[in-house]
Design an enzyme around this catalytic site. Structure first.
Site, PDB file in Angstrom:
ATOM      1  N   CYS A   1       0.859  -1.200   0.000  1.00 55.30           N
ATOM      2  CA  CYS A   1       0.000   0.000   0.000  1.00 55.30           C
ATOM      3  C   CYS A   1       0.884   1.235   0.000  1.00 55.30           C
ATOM      4  CB  CYS A   1      -0.931   0.007   1.206  1.00 55.30           C
ATOM      5  SG  CYS A   1      -2.233  -1.188   1.042  1.00 55.30           S
TER       6      CYS A   1
ATOM      7  N   CYS B   1      -3.112  -2.823 -17.415  1.00 58.66           N
ATOM      8  CA  CYS B   1      -2.814  -2.633 -15.992  1.00 58.66           C
ATOM      9  C   CYS B   1      -1.468  -1.934 -15.817  1.00 58.66           C
ATOM     10  CB  CYS B   1      -2.832  -3.972 -15.265  1.00 58.66           C
ATOM     11  SG  CYS B   1      -1.698  -5.174 -15.940  1.00 58.66           S
TER      12      CYS B   1
END
Ligand code: SAH
Length: 456
Positions: free
Chosen positions: A86, A413
């Site tokens: 993250c 992506c």
């Protein structure tokens, strides 16, 4: 050499961050020399310590922020509920979306040399937490207990994680339960260095719409003790489980899944829905991890394809046929191609499951199969590609330019390889009309795009 550089290792300097790199680090410049600093945000004034100097860039560590960005937030996770990867968790969701949209624009201009393309506002999530339907966690051992979580950045040390803020609660619960059960049964953790021990990874995947859970145990050895008890305990503790699978990976590798897969209990697949289409998903198949945003992305692909019912469509890199089956509802015929044989088995099963007859699937490299189809007289009106991060193979791009479908819908992506491929297609007779970024992976640096190209 270092004499010519404006900074030296161990210098403490004041900087202002101007930008973020593609992996989310702050960029500051000293006399044009870029310094990358994890945690720095554009607009912030800060003191940093230079920890590494290379010829063309340096690395710094954030020491003190004098003036904070309005997008900076307190990091919501602690070690207990952290999940690796993250990189943007110190940025508000609004700031993250801005950063991602900006990144797409920059890359399309810089790498793709696309000046006049319309990049729409990125579509974010209403609730960007607890979204992932899948976890794949490495296993270690500490104080006689198994631990599961993520590798500390740039190390092989595993941080034990109780809850990930970006995984569905059912997925978190499954990982915890299996970790505890394996500890109770004294199943050892795999150790990379000695290549000993048994359990390498736990994988869990959850069908959000169906409530079906799959647990995959990835071990070094084909045999491990107490398999029967293990299965009983998992079934008892996780009532949503519909499939328990054992995968053996005996190699010294950081690739997670090995070659041998066996169902220990229950079904070989779990089911899930995207829109009205039902999907069977097996352990080895690729399936999008964010079910909410997947629907958004596929709807966009369908919109861009603008099908009337007359078109022949090719879906390259089709996985388990997700996009193919979505398109088949509106096309005359869809041909899907994918390299993983198990995924194509799933794709065929999925077509049957939904009573969709106007699709055909083939196993193989898109860059080998599609030219063959073309030679055999099977051209497409619309071509959809959804390649892995490295983008499309050149041979495939060449075939597209020979075959000249009216439209190409490119689902990507990785903005960098997307931009590279768009440039090639632009030079080969296509115009990039629209780019729609979609945030499939909140709090990480990843960004997905759906792009429409038309024949000039
Ligand atoms: N469109 C699918 C899968 C996209 S992921 C979905 O949205 O679910 C990319 C897929 O490309 C993976 O399934 C991967 O196995 C496959 N793949 C990778 N290289 C390939 C190649 N050279 N030819 C065909 N498929 C490939």
């Amino acid at each position: 050499m270092s004499r010519t550089l404006p900074v030296s290792k161990n210098d403490y300097i004041d900087v202002v961050f101007e930008d973020l790199t593609h992996d989310g680090a702050g960029v500051a410049k000293v006399d044009g020399y870029p310094l990358f600093v994890e945690g720095g945000l554009p607009g912030e004034q800060a003191k940093i310590k230079v920890i590494k100097v290379n010829k063309s860039y340096g690395i710094g560590r954030l020491i003190e922020i004098y003036q904070k960005s309005p997008y900076r937030v307190d990091i919501p996770s602690s070690e207990k509920n952290k999940y690796g990867g993250c990189q943007l968790e110190h940025i508000s969701y609004e700031g993250q979306l801005k950063y991602k949209e900006n990144q797409v624009r920059q890359v399309l201009t810089r790498i793709g040399k696309l000046e006049n393309v319309t990049v729409h506002q990125i579509i974010g999530m209403d609730d960007p937490w607890y979204y992932r339907n899948k976890a794949q966690v490495p296993i270690g051992e500490k104080d006689g207990k198994l631990i599961a979580g993520f590798f500390k950045p740039r190390s092989h040390e595993i941080v034990d994680t109780e809850e990930s803020l970006i995984q569905l609660p059912e997925v978190n619960e499954a990982v915890q339960a299996v970790k505890e059960i394996c500890t109770e049964l004294e199943i050892s953790a795999y150790d990379e260095e000695s290549h000993k021990g048994v359990l390498r990874h736990i994988m869990a995947r959850y069908g959000k719409r169906t409530g079906e859970l799959m647990v995959v145990l990835i071990t070094r050895t084909a045999d491990f003790p107490d398999q029967k008890e293990l299965v009983e305990k998992i079934v008892e503790r996780l009532p949503k489980v519909k499939s328990i699978v054992h995968n053996v990976n005996s190699k010294r590798t950081n690739v997670i899944l090995g070659e041998k897969t066996k169902v220990l209990w229950g079904n070989e697949v779990i089911y899930d829905y995207i829109g009205d289409v039902k999907f069977a998903i097996s352990a080895l198949s690729f399936y999008q991890v964010n079910p909410v945003q997947t629907k958004v992305l596929y709807d966009k692909a369908l919109e861009y394809a603008e099908l009337t019912g007359e078109e022949r469509v090719i879906d390259a890199y089709c996985g388990i046929g997700t996009i193919s089956l979505f398109l088949a509802q509106k096309a005359k015929k869809v041909f899907g191609v994918e390299i993983v044989p198990e995924a194509i088995e799933d794709a065929r099963r999925n077509a049957e499951l939904n009573g969709i007859a106007n699709v055909e699937f083939a196993v193989g490299e898109a860059e080998a199969v599609i030219p063959r189809w073309y030679k055999e007289g099977n051209a497409a009106d619309v071509l959809v590609v959804d390649p892995p991060r490295k983008g499309c193979d050149e041979a495939l791009l060449k075939t597209i330019m020979d075959m000249k479908p009216k439209k190409v819908v490119y689902v990507s992506c990785n903005p960098a390889t997307l931009a590279r491929d768009l440039r090639i297609l632009e030079d080969g007779g296509y115009t990039t009309l629209e780019v729609q970024p979609v945030d499939m992976f909140p709090h990480t640096t990843h960004v997905e795009c759906c792009v429409l190209l038309v024949k000039k």
